[in-house]
Scaffold this active site. Structure first.
Site, PDB file in Angstrom:
ATOM      1  N   ASP A 133       0.851  -1.341   0.006  1.00  0.00           N
ATOM      2  CA  ASP A 133       0.032   0.073   0.038  1.00  0.00           C
ATOM      3  C   ASP A 133       1.050   1.328  -0.004  1.00  0.00           C
ATOM      4  O   ASP A 133       0.554   2.304   0.466  1.00  0.00           O
ATOM      5  CB  ASP A 133      -1.030   0.028   1.276  1.00  0.00           C
ATOM      6  CG  ASP A 133      -2.285  -0.429   1.056  1.00  0.00           C
ATOM      7  OD1 ASP A 133      -2.540  -0.949  -0.457  1.00  0.00           O
ATOM      8  OD2 ASP A 133      -3.069  -0.631   1.881  1.00  0.00           O
ATOM      9  N   ASP A 192       3.442  -8.892   9.742  1.00  0.00           N
ATOM     10  CA  ASP A 192       3.709  -7.342   9.422  1.00  0.00           C
ATOM     11  C   ASP A 192       5.325  -7.164   8.627  1.00  0.00           C
ATOM     12  O   ASP A 192       5.959  -8.178   8.870  1.00  0.00           O
ATOM     13  CB  ASP A 192       3.361  -6.534  10.541  1.00  0.00           C
ATOM     14  CG  ASP A 192       2.157  -6.367  10.962  1.00  0.00           C
ATOM     15  OD1 ASP A 192       1.090  -6.820  10.248  1.00  0.00           O
ATOM     16  OD2 ASP A 192       1.833  -5.888  12.051  1.00  0.00           O
ATOM     17  N   ASP A 194       7.821  -5.809   9.402  1.00  0.00           N
ATOM     18  CA  ASP A 194       8.910  -6.033  10.382  1.00  0.00           C
ATOM     19  C   ASP A 194       9.232  -7.356  10.996  1.00  0.00           C
ATOM     20  O   ASP A 194      10.077  -7.483  11.957  1.00  0.00           O
ATOM     21  CB  ASP A 194       8.927  -4.834  11.511  1.00  0.00           C
ATOM     22  CG  ASP A 194       7.726  -4.921  12.532  1.00  0.00           C
ATOM     23  OD1 ASP A 194       6.735  -4.931  12.082  1.00  0.00           O
ATOM     24  OD2 ASP A 194       7.922  -4.662  13.689  1.00  0.00           O
ATOM     25  N   ASP A 286      -7.603  -6.855  13.816  1.00  0.00           N
ATOM     26  CA  ASP A 286      -7.213  -8.218  14.260  1.00  0.00           C
ATOM     27  C   ASP A 286      -8.187  -8.625  15.646  1.00  0.00           C
ATOM     28  O   ASP A 286      -8.653  -9.928  15.465  1.00  0.00           O
ATOM     29  CB  ASP A 286      -5.797  -8.279  14.589  1.00  0.00           C
ATOM     30  CG  ASP A 286      -5.292  -7.103  15.244  1.00  0.00           C
ATOM     31  OD1 ASP A 286      -6.297  -6.488  15.815  1.00  0.00           O
ATOM     32  OD2 ASP A 286      -4.216  -6.917  15.510  1.00  0.00           O
TER      33      ASP A 286
END
Length: 530
Positions: A133, A192, A194, A286
């Site tokens: 994105d 994610d 990281d 989530d």
């Protein structure tokens, strides 16, 4: 001269009259209004504090049972390593989709993509889906080139973009599910940008789903590569230590339910779809998905020794934005789903009570609000109203017990407990503010700011301990709310030292100092110099 003197005397008399009048009004309203109001607020806060203590004690007892009897999920649920079939070969392995949502993640995109592509799983039974994105065209080019590089090595990787950022992370994940190849997958792992899973992540998590059809989610623990970077990251690790070691473990063991952490987890695709998929109505998509799936009867498993490397926010600005989202989102979700939970027919009354009271009300509302209002507003205010006495159990015994129970998951950082208490009280200001924003759906309720990550900048040169100061504008460096609360606590501390009898000034002056340190921007401004 006489006229001037007469005028001055008249002004003094008028001023004295106004002062006396104000004093008279204060004396008349002090006891029936101010004292009673403060006493009521104090009793409410003490009651909420006691509820929080009971919740912490309950979880402490459960986790003691888990550790004492070594109740690992492998003992509760069937777990066997997956093996290739002689006839079917690798086709006996379930097809897995790995999603990596990202947005302008220049510092970390290579780490997450590389880790996902190195997962130990049959190459023809896995899709790596990078959901980019990014609004920066340069970063988009870099991410796409990285995907092509891995594709040239034979990895089944897909680079997916969309025309807008509607729904943020939830929107990206929802769009990713619409591709035709996703229909071939029975499980989806999410990381994610990281997060760096170990190669055996799928081999250790997928068997829970394959051998136990009632399980809808397997959640791993987060491990932090920069926990020792500075005092702020160490204190963050302490808070996360309790969350994973106690909250997630207790939820998994006692209720087969906990909040999905949004990453480092594997969903059964049918559980995700049955719950309605990803929704962007709050900033905690989530948790939203986990609650809906839990209400459908799906069980969740938390595996504490399955760890995934990740990164903690290194700047106070990034941490504050993250905490705003994580405090505002659950409160807003509670507002939207409380009645839905209460009227659900698929789960037991006990599970509905657990969700409404324990999971949401105590942990997501009370835990944030009572910390700030009681310890940073009400108790300091009682110094000026001696008629309102705070019981010793409310100022010493309960807070000490809660603190001891909170640091159960952070034994290696116990020497920092005083700093952690002071810092958590400062952060409670922002969490309380965010909680009320979520409950009342006011401005910033759906604000989403991507948490800044440093990635390779964390890797210092061998033997180098150099630090660099991050550059901030004055408006970003000075935090007015913290300074205002710091001044209030400083005045309360000075008044108690000079005229009071409570001897709260030791705590008040230390807490005021903590608010000033944060307010003047001296937290989270140093990072390793690569």
């Amino acid at each position: 001269m006489d006229a001037v003197f007469s005028s001055s005397q008249a002004l003094l008399n008028a001023h004295s009259g106004i002062t006396n009048h104000v004093g008279f009004i204060w004396q008349q309203t002090r006891t029936p209004l101010v004292v009673q109001f403060l006493r009521i607020i104090l009793y409410v806060c003490l009651a909420l504090s006691f509820m929080l203590f009971v919740e912490r004690l309950y979880m402490g007892i459960i986790i003691a049972f888990v550790k004492l009897f070594r109740r690992k999920p492998e003992k509760k649920y069937k777990w066997e390593p997956l093996k290739g079939d002689l006839e079917l070969g690798n086709y006996s392995y379930p097809m897995v989709l790995v999603q990596i949502p990202m947005c302008n993640e220049k510092e970390v995109y290579q780490l997450s993509i590389g880790a996902a592509c190195n997962l130990s799983w049959p190459a023809n039974r896995i899709f790596i889906q990078v959901l980019d994105d990014s609004t920066d065209p340069t970063i988009k080019v870099l991410v796409e080139e990285e995907c092509r590089r891995w594709a040239s090595k034979g990895v089944n990787i897909k680079y997916e973009i969309r025309g807008n950022r509607k729904g943020y992370k939830a929107g990206a994940l929802r769009e990713g599910m619409k591709h035709s190849y996703v229909k071939l997958c029975s499980h989806v792992a999410i990381f994610d940008a990281d997060f760096q899973p170990e190669p055996d992540f799928l081999e250790r998590s997928i068997p829970f789903l394959v051998h136990n059809p009632e399980i809808g989610l397997v959640q791993a623990r987060w491990e932090f590569v920069n926990a020792d970077e500075c005092l702020m990251t160490k204190m963050q690790e302490m808070s996360f230590g309790y969350h994973f070691t106690v909250e997630q473990e207790v939820g998994s063991t006692a209720h087969a339910f906990f909040g999905f952490n949004g990453t480092a987890g594997v969903w059964r695709m049918s559980a995700l779809n049955e719950a309605g998929g990803w929704k962007d109505r709050t900033t905690v998509e989530d948790m939203d998905l986990a609650v809906r799936a839990g209400l459908n009867g799906w069980k969740f498993v938390y595996v504490d020794d399955l760890k995934v490397k990740s990164e903690l926010p290194s700047t106070f600005r990034a941490y504050r934005n993250q905490q705003h989202r994580w405090s505002c989102g659950p409160a807003n979700l509670f507002r939207k789903m409380a009645m839905e939970i209460a009227t659900n027919k698929k789960v037991s009354v006990w599970k509905k009570f657990y969700l409404i009271y324990s999971f949401f009300f105590v942990r997501k509302i009370i835990a944030h609000v009572v910390t700030f209002i009681l310890y940073c507003v009400v108790i300091p205010a009682t110094i000026f109203i001696p008629e309102v006495q705070v019981p010793r159990w409310g100022t010493i015994y309960i807070p000490t017990a809660i603190t001891v129970l909170n640091i159960l998951g952070s034994a290696r950082s116990m020497q920092l407990v005083v700093y952690w208490i002071l810092f958590e009280n400062v952060m409670s200001l922002h969490r309380t503010k965010a909680t009320f924003i979520g409950l009342f759906e006011s401005e910033r309720v759906n604000e989403w700011i991507v948490t800044e990550k440093l990635g390779d900048a964390l890797k210092t040169k061998k033997g180098s301990k150099a630090l660099k100061r991050l550059q901030f504008r004055v408006g970003e460096r000075v935090h007015v709310l913290e300074l205002f609360v710091g001044l209030y606590l400083l005045f309360c501390g000075w008044y108690d030292y000079s005229f009071g009898r409570n001897k709260f000034y030791v705590y008040l002056l230390l807490q005021a100092m903590a608010f000033f340190v944060v307010g003047f921007g001296y937290v989270g401004v140093f990072v390793p110099n690569s």
